[in-house]
Design an enzyme around this catalytic site. Structure first.
Site, PDB file in Angstrom:
ATOM      1  N   ARG A  98       0.846  -1.203   0.000  1.00 54.72           N
ATOM      2  CA  ARG A  98       0.000   0.000   0.000  1.00 54.72           C
ATOM      3  C   ARG A  98       0.880   1.251   0.000  1.00 54.72           C
ATOM      4  O   ARG A  98       1.958   1.263   0.609  1.00 54.72           O
ATOM      5  CB  ARG A  98      -0.858  -0.036   1.267  1.00 54.72           C
ATOM      6  CG  ARG A  98      -1.858   1.087   1.436  1.00 54.72           C
ATOM      7  CD  ARG A  98      -3.041   0.894   0.580  1.00 54.72           C
ATOM      8  NE  ARG A  98      -4.179   1.729   0.978  1.00 54.72           N
ATOM      9  CZ  ARG A  98      -5.140   2.067   0.132  1.00 54.72           C
ATOM     10  NH1 ARG A  98      -5.128   1.669  -1.126  1.00 54.72           N
ATOM     11  NH2 ARG A  98      -6.161   2.792   0.543  1.00 54.72           N
ATOM     12  N   THR A 372      -9.179   0.669  -9.952  1.00 56.54           N
ATOM     13  CA  THR A 372      -8.466  -0.403  -9.252  1.00 56.54           C
ATOM     14  C   THR A 372      -8.572  -1.624 -10.154  1.00 56.54           C
ATOM     15  O   THR A 372      -9.369  -1.649 -11.091  1.00 56.54           O
ATOM     16  CB  THR A 372      -9.088  -0.680  -7.864  1.00 56.54           C
ATOM     17  OG1 THR A 372      -8.943   0.501  -7.061  1.00 56.54           O
ATOM     18  CG2 THR A 372      -8.466  -1.848  -7.116  1.00 56.54           C
ATOM     19  N   THR A 390      -4.037  -0.765  -7.210  1.00 54.50           N
ATOM     20  CA  THR A 390      -4.810   0.449  -7.467  1.00 54.50           C
ATOM     21  C   THR A 390      -3.943   1.687  -7.632  1.00 54.50           C
ATOM     22  O   THR A 390      -2.812   1.734  -7.116  1.00 54.50           O
ATOM     23  CB  THR A 390      -5.799   0.687  -6.305  1.00 54.50           C
ATOM     24  OG1 THR A 390      -6.681   1.751  -6.642  1.00 54.50           O
ATOM     25  CG2 THR A 390      -5.101   1.019  -5.006  1.00 54.50           C
ATOM     26  N   ASN A 392      -6.209   4.260  -7.299  1.00 53.13           N
ATOM     27  CA  ASN A 392      -7.412   4.841  -6.709  1.00 53.13           C
ATOM     28  C   ASN A 392      -8.401   5.288  -7.781  1.00 53.13           C
ATOM     29  O   ASN A 392      -9.131   4.477  -8.305  1.00 53.13           O
ATOM     30  CB  ASN A 392      -7.098   5.947  -5.704  1.00 53.13           C
ATOM     31  CG  ASN A 392      -8.292   6.225  -4.802  1.00 53.13           C
ATOM     32  OD1 ASN A 392      -9.113   5.347  -4.588  1.00 53.13           O
ATOM     33  ND2 ASN A 392      -8.414   7.422  -4.284  1.00 53.13           N
ATOM     34  N   GLU A 411      -4.213   8.178  -3.785  1.00 48.70           N
ATOM     35  CA  GLU A 411      -4.607   7.364  -2.631  1.00 48.70           C
ATOM     36  C   GLU A 411      -4.770   8.182  -1.356  1.00 48.70           C
ATOM     37  O   GLU A 411      -5.382   7.720  -0.391  1.00 48.70           O
ATOM     38  CB  GLU A 411      -3.552   6.266  -2.397  1.00 48.70           C
ATOM     39  CG  GLU A 411      -4.107   4.900  -2.102  1.00 48.70           C
ATOM     40  CD  GLU A 411      -4.809   4.303  -3.315  1.00 48.70           C
ATOM     41  OE1 GLU A 411      -6.012   4.011  -3.198  1.00 48.70           O
ATOM     42  OE2 GLU A 411      -4.165   4.163  -4.366  1.00 48.70           O
ATOM     43  N   ASP A 414      -8.034   8.289   0.238  1.00 50.65           N
ATOM     44  CA  ASP A 414      -8.543   7.179   1.054  1.00 50.65           C
ATOM     45  C   ASP A 414      -8.369   7.455   2.553  1.00 50.65           C
ATOM     46  O   ASP A 414      -8.872   6.706   3.387  1.00 50.65           O
ATOM     47  CB  ASP A 414      -7.867   5.857   0.676  1.00 50.65           C
ATOM     48  CG  ASP A 414      -8.577   5.175  -0.499  1.00 50.65           C
ATOM     49  OD1 ASP A 414      -9.704   5.587  -0.834  1.00 50.65           O
ATOM     50  OD2 ASP A 414      -8.003   4.243  -1.077  1.00 50.65           O
ATOM     51  N   SER A 443      -7.991   1.048   3.294  1.00 52.54           N
ATOM     52  CA  SER A 443      -8.406   0.540   1.986  1.00 52.54           C
ATOM     53  C   SER A 443      -9.645  -0.332   2.120  1.00 52.54           C
ATOM     54  O   SER A 443      -9.942  -0.851   3.199  1.00 52.54           O
ATOM     55  CB  SER A 443      -7.258  -0.282   1.393  1.00 52.54           C
ATOM     56  OG  SER A 443      -7.662  -0.916   0.202  1.00 52.54           O
ATOM     57  N   SER A 444     -10.349  -0.490   1.009  1.00 55.43           N
ATOM     58  CA  SER A 444     -11.456  -1.456   0.952  1.00 55.43           C
ATOM     59  C   SER A 444     -11.063  -2.688   0.148  1.00 55.43           C
ATOM     60  O   SER A 444     -11.868  -3.609  -0.007  1.00 55.43           O
ATOM     61  CB  SER A 444     -12.677  -0.823   0.281  1.00 55.43           C
ATOM     62  OG  SER A 444     -13.104   0.300   1.003  1.00 55.43           O
ATOM     63  N   GLY A 463     -13.694  -1.497  -7.408  1.00 56.49           N
ATOM     64  CA  GLY A 463     -15.046  -0.974  -7.177  1.00 56.49           C
ATOM     65  C   GLY A 463     -15.139  -0.081  -5.959  1.00 56.49           C
ATOM     66  O   GLY A 463     -16.229   0.102  -5.413  1.00 56.49           O
TER      67      GLY A 463
HETATM   68  N1  GLY Z   1      -8.326   2.995  -3.433  1.00 57.40           N
HETATM   69  C1  GLY Z   1      -9.358   2.077  -3.154  1.00 57.40           C
HETATM   70  C2  GLY Z   1      -9.104   1.313  -1.910  1.00 57.40           C
HETATM   71  O1  GLY Z   1      -7.969   1.072  -1.566  1.00 57.40           O
HETATM   72  O2  GLY Z   1     -10.027   0.944  -1.234  1.00 57.40           O
END
Ligand code: GLY
Length: 563
Positions: A98, A372, A390, A392, A411, A414, A443-444, A463
């Site tokens: 990340r 992503t 990603t 983003n 990012e 986020d 992050s998701s 997504g």
């Molecule tokens: N940038 C999307 C995520 O990391 O959730």
């Protein structure tokens, strides 16, 4: 005699379980499968397998190629997560590549003098970019887990950057969306708007500067990106355009190996992304809540109602508790515990929706940018990779430092730029996800493995905020017996606590379900727009079948292929 019998029996049982464990450990698919968002990336993975690489080398090749041919979604200027299964050790590991906030970042860097959010700076241009982790992730995968040198696995990516690839609809939609911001950054414009306009479909997109950056990475490993010429160009470009990166920020960047989070749902083991992702915790927490219902016996409307209520509660906790675990104490054990989920479940009423504003937590004070990318790999030995990568938003920050060919991520959006202020995905957060130097934004992304007596599924999707619920719904589908194709095709619905509304693809909720859900107080927003671009690989133990499936929503329809 009885004692003796008992101990014999125990011996046999022990022997039998050792044999069983041995056969599970020794179980191999004998075939490989890759599903990714672009045929050239999938092919890059197969080429590397054919050269004797394993799933981890193939993942380097796929991620490298995606960085070139899916520039709207991921790239060397971004980061991501790689969930690995090392078959010989029967071990799972999570490689966290990340982005991190630069050392000069501050908690209030996206607020104006009056304390009002300036979200544009977290979305566009050099201030929006965290220090990238993608390159370090590739170096780590190749060096620690691969069989082939990094330079070999990056050959396809370098080739596509040099020789070019053909522009396709999805990337052009992103270019249209980004045109106004991109106009500010000449290096980005030169590559992607060659005549000053969005090019027509089928235009050859060549990226010579990116090829040169990839070549330096291939030749020198981490120091070919985080030091030397590439690092200098990145920092010069960022600072000349008003950004805050330093050479030291790049030199300090490290990937982190973490224990994945795990859970159990009706005999299925779930292995998924730990913090700084919220994905794994939320998915396991929702499954824990749902395990108290007999979903198969519920009416369709009831089943969707309780699933939506579980989503609402998991996203509330996401907003409240989650952030980079190096900076905040995330109550991981509690959030994953079935007892905790029992308490959440007890607050679900069958006859009505719980208004999100009645749940204690962070409340909010945009447009979805579902960029992503995700790919899944299984090799013939049973090694696996689920990778979600990603930059983003569409084309990240749209900023390309001159001479690098890299689009930097956005990012930083986020992070919660202030408590309760929604980000580009309308997600809110608390101080747990505030900006701080060296911190990873929440992050998701949720690369996930499912394992049961039936076999294995490797899944994930882009997504934005919907990643988590898409992985949940596809996991439930696999648990009900769905194939890889069905998992990627099934219609999707989503709730994320705030905004307090159910969004759904056309067809996800029947007319009758919509009527029933609305009567319980759910606000519904149904749209023909597809969610996500999922890529799944499955392996069925009983039949030995290995399958790969790419999402029909991604218009670059490449079969996920098995070889
Ligand atoms: N940038 C999307 C995520 O990391 O959730």
């Amino acid at each position: 005699m009885f004692t003796l019998y008992k101990s014999y029996r125990q011996c046999w049982l022990l022997l039998a379980s050792l044999l069983l464990a041995g056969s599970v450990l020794a179980r191999e698919p004998g075939r490989a499968a890759i599903a990714s968002a672009h045929p050239l990336a999938t092919q890059a993975g197969y080429d590397i397998l054919a050269q004797g690489g394993n799933a981890f080398d193939a993942a380097v090749a796929v991620a490298g190629a995606l960085a070139v041919v899916e520039p709207q979604s991921s790239g060397l200027g971004g980061g991501g997560f790689f969930l690995l299964h090392i078959a010989a050790e029967n071990r799972d590991v999570f490689v966290d590549a990340r982005e991190v906030a630069p050392q000069a970042a501050t908690a209030d860097m996206y607020l104006d003098a009056a304390g009002q959010p300036r979200q544009k700076d977290a979305l566009n241009g050099p201030l929006a970019a965290g220090i990238p982790g993608h390159a370090a992730g590739l170096v780590h995968l190749a060096g620690r887990y691969g069989r082939l040198p990094l330079a070999d696995s990056l050959v396809p990516a370098i080739g596509h950057a040099e020789e070019g690839f053909l522009a396709y609809r999805r990337m052009l939609v992103g270019l249209r969306f980004r045109q106004k911001t991109a106009a500010l950054w000449p290096a980005f414009n030169e590559v992607f708007y060659p005549q000053g306009v969005v090019p027509p479909e089928g235009t050859l997109i060549r990226q010579p500067d990116l090829a040169a950056s990839l070549r330096r990475l291939a030749a020198e490993g981490a120091s070919g990106f985080y030091a030397g010429e590439t690092a200098q160009r990145l920092v010069d470009g960022v600072r000349d355009a008003g950004g805050i990166w330093t050479l030291e920020d790049l030199a300090r960047y490290r990937v982190v190996e973490r224990e994945p989070v795990t859970g159990e749902y009706h005999g299925v083991r779930i292995v998924s992304a730990p913090p700084p992702s919220s994905g794994g915790i939320a998915i396991i927490n929702m499954l824990n809540m749902l395990s108290g219902f007999d979903l198969a016996q519920l009416s369709d409307a009831d089943r969707k109602h309780v699933t939506i209520e579980a989503m609402r509660r998991a996203y509330r906790d996401r907003a409240q508790y989650l952030g980079d675990p190096r900076f905040v104490d995330v109550p991981v054990e509690r959030l994953l515990h079935p007892f905790y989920a029992s308490g959440q479940r007890a607050s679900i009423r069958m006859d009505r929706a719980t208004a999100s504003a009645t749940l204690p937590g962070v409340w909010p004070t945009a447009t979805e940018r579902p960029q992503t990318t995700h790919f899944s790999v299984l090799d013939a030995q049973g090694n696996r990779v689920a990778a979600t990568l990603t930059i983003n938003g569409w084309y990240g920050s749209a900023f390309m430092p001159p001479g690098t060919g890299m689009i930097l991520n956005n990012e930083m959006d986020d992070f919660a730029i202030a408590p309760g202020v929604p980000n580009g995905f309308q997600l809110i957060g608390s101080a747990a996800n505030a900006v701080a130097p060296g911190k990873r934004p929440l992050s998701s992304m949720a690369p996930t493995f499912l394992e049961s007596e039936r076999g294995v599924a490797i899944l994930g999707t882009p997504g934005g905020s919907r990643i988590i619920t898409m992985v949940l719904l596809s996991s439930l589908a696999w648990m009900e017996g769905a194939t890889a194709d069905e998992m990627v095709s099934r219609k999707r619905f989503h709730h994320q606590y705030f905004p307090d509304r159910v969004t759904a693809e056309t067809g996800a909720l029947s007319e009758a379900e919509q009527t029933e859900l609305a009567a319980r107080g759910h606000e519904l927003q149904v749209s023909p727009r597809g969610f996500g671009n999922m890529n799944v690989v499955t392996w069925d133990y009983a039949t030995g079948e290995v399958a790969a499936a790419t999402d029909p929503r991604g218009e670059v329809t490449i079969e996920g292929r098995v070889y």
